[in-house]
Write an enzyme that holds these catalytic residues in place. Sequence first.
Site, mmCIF file in Angstrom:
data_model
loop_
_atom_site.group_PDB
_atom_site.id
_atom_site.type_symbol
_atom_site.label_atom_id
_atom_site.label_comp_id
_atom_site.label_asym_id
_atom_site.label_seq_id
_atom_site.Cartn_x
_atom_site.Cartn_y
_atom_site.Cartn_z
ATOM 1 N N ASP A 1 0.853 -1.206 0.000
ATOM 2 C CA ASP A 1 0.000 0.000 0.000
ATOM 3 C C ASP A 1 0.884 1.249 0.000
ATOM 4 O OD1 ASP A 1 -3.039 -0.944 1.380
ATOM 5 O OD2 ASP A 1 -1.327 -2.269 1.570
ATOM 6 N N GLU B 1 -5.384 7.265 -0.219
ATOM 7 C CA GLU B 1 -5.848 6.694 1.050
ATOM 8 C C GLU B 1 -4.847 6.804 2.202
ATOM 9 O OE1 GLU B 1 -7.074 2.572 0.856
ATOM 10 O OE2 GLU B 1 -7.543 2.545 3.004
ATOM 11 N N ASP C 1 -6.716 4.702 -4.550
ATOM 12 C CA ASP C 1 -6.620 3.634 -3.559
ATOM 13 C C ASP C 1 -5.471 2.743 -4.043
ATOM 14 O OD1 ASP C 1 -6.801 1.522 -1.858
ATOM 15 O OD2 ASP C 1 -8.984 1.372 -1.939
ATOM 16 N N ASP D 1 -6.644 -1.887 -2.958
ATOM 17 C CA ASP D 1 -7.991 -2.115 -2.435
ATOM 18 C C ASP D 1 -8.128 -3.606 -2.166
ATOM 19 O OD1 ASP D 1 -10.747 -1.351 -1.878
ATOM 20 O OD2 ASP D 1 -11.270 -2.349 -3.760
ATOM 21 N N THR E 1 -6.860 -4.845 1.025
ATOM 22 C CA THR E 1 -5.608 -5.137 1.740
ATOM 23 C C THR E 1 -5.761 -6.350 2.656
ATOM 24 O OG1 THR E 1 -4.991 -2.817 1.657
ATOM 25 C CG2 THR E 1 -3.854 -4.166 3.282
ATOM 26 N N HIS F 1 -16.124 -6.616 6.563
ATOM 27 C CA HIS F 1 -16.627 -5.419 7.247
ATOM 28 C C HIS F 1 -18.141 -5.483 7.393
ATOM 29 C CE1 HIS F 1 -12.752 -3.987 5.434
ATOM 30 N NE2 HIS F 1 -12.597 -3.591 6.682
ATOM 31 N N LYS G 1 -15.616 -5.932 -6.544
ATOM 32 C CA LYS G 1 -17.071 -6.122 -6.644
ATOM 33 C C LYS G 1 -17.630 -5.454 -7.910
ATOM 34 C CE LYS G 1 -17.654 -5.522 -1.922
ATOM 35 N NZ LYS G 1 -16.522 -6.219 -1.253
ATOM 36 N N ASP H 1 -12.283 4.448 -2.835
ATOM 37 C CA ASP H 1 -12.776 3.107 -3.168
ATOM 38 C C ASP H 1 -13.772 3.153 -4.313
ATOM 39 O OD1 ASP H 1 -11.620 1.413 -1.067
ATOM 40 O OD2 ASP H 1 -12.818 2.629 0.306
HETATM 41 P P1 AMP Z 1 -14.893 -4.556 1.614
HETATM 42 O O1 AMP Z 1 -16.086 -4.816 0.760
HETATM 43 O O2 AMP Z 1 -15.096 -4.911 3.041
HETATM 44 O O3 AMP Z 1 -13.652 -5.128 1.052
HETATM 45 O O4 AMP Z 1 -14.711 -2.972 1.623
HETATM 46 C C1 AMP Z 1 -14.482 -2.209 0.447
HETATM 47 C C2 AMP Z 1 -13.520 -1.089 0.751
HETATM 48 O O5 AMP Z 1 -14.029 -0.286 1.809
HETATM 49 C C3 AMP Z 1 -12.159 -1.583 1.241
HETATM 50 O O6 AMP Z 1 -11.175 -0.667 0.855
HETATM 51 C C4 AMP Z 1 -12.284 -1.542 2.734
HETATM 52 O O7 AMP Z 1 -11.047 -1.358 3.352
HETATM 53 C C5 AMP Z 1 -13.190 -0.334 2.947
HETATM 54 N N1 AMP Z 1 -14.016 -0.512 4.150
HETATM 55 C C6 AMP Z 1 -15.289 -0.949 4.203
HETATM 56 N N2 AMP Z 1 -15.731 -1.004 5.480
HETATM 57 C C7 AMP Z 1 -14.706 -0.591 6.244
HETATM 58 C C8 AMP Z 1 -14.523 -0.412 7.641
HETATM 59 N N3 AMP Z 1 -15.492 -0.683 8.510
HETATM 60 N N4 AMP Z 1 -13.319 0.038 8.072
HETATM 61 C C9 AMP Z 1 -12.319 0.314 7.194
HETATM 62 N N5 AMP Z 1 -12.437 0.168 5.866
HETATM 63 C C10 AMP Z 1 -13.601 -0.280 5.389
HETATM 64 MG MG MG Z 2 -10.090 0.270 -0.586
HETATM 65 MG MG MG Z 3 -6.578 0.621 0.115
#
Ligand code: AMP
Ligand code: MG
Ligand code: MG
Length: 308
Positions: free
Chosen positions: A50, A73, A116, A119, A121, A197, A223, A246
Amino acid sequence: MAGSPVVMRVLASAFAVAERAGGIVRRVLHSGELGIVEKSGASDLQTKADRMVQRSIIASLSRSFPSITIIAEEDLPVEAVEEDLIESGQAEEVLQKACPAEYSTLREEELVVWVDPLDGTKEYTEGLLDHVTVLIGIAYQGKAVAGVINQPFYNYELGAGAALGRTLWGMLGLGGFGFKLQEVPEGRRIVTTTRSHSNKLVTECVQAMEPHEVIRVGGAGNKIIQLVEGKASAYVFASPGCKKWDTCAPEAILHAVGGRLTDILGCPYRYEADVQHMNSRGVLATLRDHDYYTQHVPPSVRQALSTN
Ligand code: AMP
Ligand code: MG
Ligand code: MG
């Protein structure tokens, strides 16, 4: 093509810079030293990749385009960037396209680039490598107009011999490239959502969509790729957490092929340099039938997120 409009040159640079970034992401993984740091908690990580990629992208783009605004980011100390991280090339594939007339006179200082560097991580650290992407989005007057997604480990499961990694890109008025646009069969609802998340609102909202299938994967970029390649019909995330870096590049590519990305209530996000970074009202993205999903958001979710 020195004569190409500025936005096309920025996009062509972003493409080349994202490809170099993909190489860095692969190299750090193979080095075996990820240098993981927890940011707000165990689900919010930063790795050496990153950090290196962000330095590479910012140094490369700002050297070629000193007047653009770049928002990325990671919070990193200012330090000199090694020359071998700097990419000065521009993708011919982009420069060869005709710039849509409405964007042909944009100036460097009018562009806001959302980055980002990596994405997904958390998935990167867990070996779910195809979830990982590098996102560079270009906004003008608050709108995501163009974007690049590099997927460094595309094809990695095919093993040696298969070409590893790919770059998808798109621009409003021009279309989406680097992938074959496909749709989920009519009437079938496949919802893609977060795997790391989740919370009560997220699961409640997914269930309210009456999905035939739910896929839980990492990454906003990943996604959106699922949406445009016909693997999912809607990306549903009813929670704050996702940020502007994102969604900017994914939104531009999705919109370029006729889809929509909004908050969970159906309102657009904006990408001016001074907006709040958090997408506080969640994310809803579809290739079609957006209204079906906004109409199925349950009152509890609507209420919880509309005060954000
Ligand atoms: P995910 O679908 O959980 O992979 O989230 C998509 C993007 O949003 C990624 O970059 C995640 O790091 C960020 N993200 C979603 N929810 C959170 C959270 N609660 N805290 C930190 N980053 C989040
Ligand atoms: Mg991200
Ligand atoms: Mg990132």
